[in-house]
Design a protein around this motif. Structure first.
Motif, PDB file in Angstrom:
ATOM      1  N   THR A  35       0.826  -1.205   0.000  1.00 34.97           N
ATOM      2  CA  THR A  35       0.000   0.000   0.000  1.00 34.97           C
ATOM      3  C   THR A  35       0.862   1.257   0.000  1.00 34.97           C
ATOM      4  O   THR A  35       0.649   2.167  -0.807  1.00 34.97           O
ATOM      5  CB  THR A  35      -0.940   0.002   1.219  1.00 34.97           C
ATOM      6  OG1 THR A  35      -1.679  -1.213   1.210  1.00 34.97           O
ATOM      7  CG2 THR A  35      -1.881   1.183   1.183  1.00 34.97           C
ATOM      8  N   GLU A  43       3.286  -0.220   4.883  1.00 39.19           N
ATOM      9  CA  GLU A  43       1.852  -0.435   5.041  1.00 39.19           C
ATOM     10  C   GLU A  43       1.425  -1.372   3.920  1.00 39.19           C
ATOM     11  O   GLU A  43       1.718  -1.119   2.747  1.00 39.19           O
ATOM     12  CB  GLU A  43       1.077   0.879   4.943  1.00 39.19           C
ATOM     13  CG  GLU A  43      -0.414   0.695   5.117  1.00 39.19           C
ATOM     14  CD  GLU A  43      -1.196   1.999   5.014  1.00 39.19           C
ATOM     15  OE1 GLU A  43      -2.400   1.972   5.283  1.00 39.19           O
ATOM     16  OE2 GLU A  43      -0.602   3.026   4.640  1.00 39.19           O
ATOM     17  N   ASP A  77      -5.471  -2.989   5.622  1.00 35.85           N
ATOM     18  CA  ASP A  77      -4.115  -2.443   5.697  1.00 35.85           C
ATOM     19  C   ASP A  77      -3.635  -2.364   7.141  1.00 35.85           C
ATOM     20  O   ASP A  77      -4.414  -2.070   8.053  1.00 35.85           O
ATOM     21  CB  ASP A  77      -4.069  -1.042   5.082  1.00 35.85           C
ATOM     22  CG  ASP A  77      -4.045  -1.086   3.560  1.00 35.85           C
ATOM     23  OD1 ASP A  77      -3.681  -2.129   2.993  1.00 35.85           O
ATOM     24  OD2 ASP A  77      -4.384  -0.058   2.940  1.00 35.85           O
TER      25      ASP A  77
END
Length: 175
Positions: A39, A68, A77
């Motif tokens: 992410t 992340e 996440d």
């Protein structure tokens, strides 16, 4: 050749004195996150000291990052820190022996992170990026993984014995 996300060229003939700190900026971290399928990379810093030995440049230090990524179970996440040692050895192209495809070779610790370079510079940034890539676990589980597994009725292989002996024992217990 495509543009590398984190490029920091170093000249072996003019190595920096003392430790060098490499810090990825926001655009570099975003590009690396896309490359590695996470992410985001919220922080990426490497502290590296240099030495030379037998024509090779030794780069030793520490990489720190904040990653992340989605949990492998819940897909939510979560953020975690990565800290890895750096022990890289940059050698001029053609200075390593050629081996036959079927030849068995034995590596020692100096051979493991050996990176060949051509020309007057090597890319320390790309070596740091590759070290980070190896530190990212694509199957890492976040804080809610156990609860999600339990609510879905998924039982861990570690909790349930399996295999021929376990099946034979289960059959004996039924009798």
């Amino acid at each position: 050749m495509s543009e590398l996300e984190l490029s920091r060229l170093v000249k072996p003939r003019a190595l920096p004195g003392g430790e060098q700190v490499i810090e990825a900026n926001e655009a570099e971290r975003a590009a690396l996150a896309r490359r590695f399928g996470v992410t985001s990379i919220k922080a990426l810093t490497a502290t590296v000291g240099f030495d030379t030995k037998e024509g090779a440049v030794l780069a030793n230090g520490r990489l720190k990052a904040v990653i992340e990524q989605p949990c492998a179970i819940t897909r939510d996440d979560f953020t975690y820190e990565v800290e890895e040692p750096l022990a890289l050895r940059f050698v001029p192209a053609g200075s390593t022996p050629d081996y036959a495809p079927d030849e068995e070779i034995e590596l020692d610790s100096e051979d493991l992170d050996e990176i060949e370079y051509e020309g007057e510079t090597f890319d320390l940034g790309e070596a740091i990026a590759q070290t980070l890539a190896l530190a990212i676990d694509p199957y890492r589980e976040g804080p809610g993984a156990d609860e999600a597994r339990e609510s879905a009725g998924i039982v861990s292989d570690e909790d349930t014995p399996s295999g021929p002996l376990a099946e034979a024992l289960a059959a004996l217990r039924k009798d």
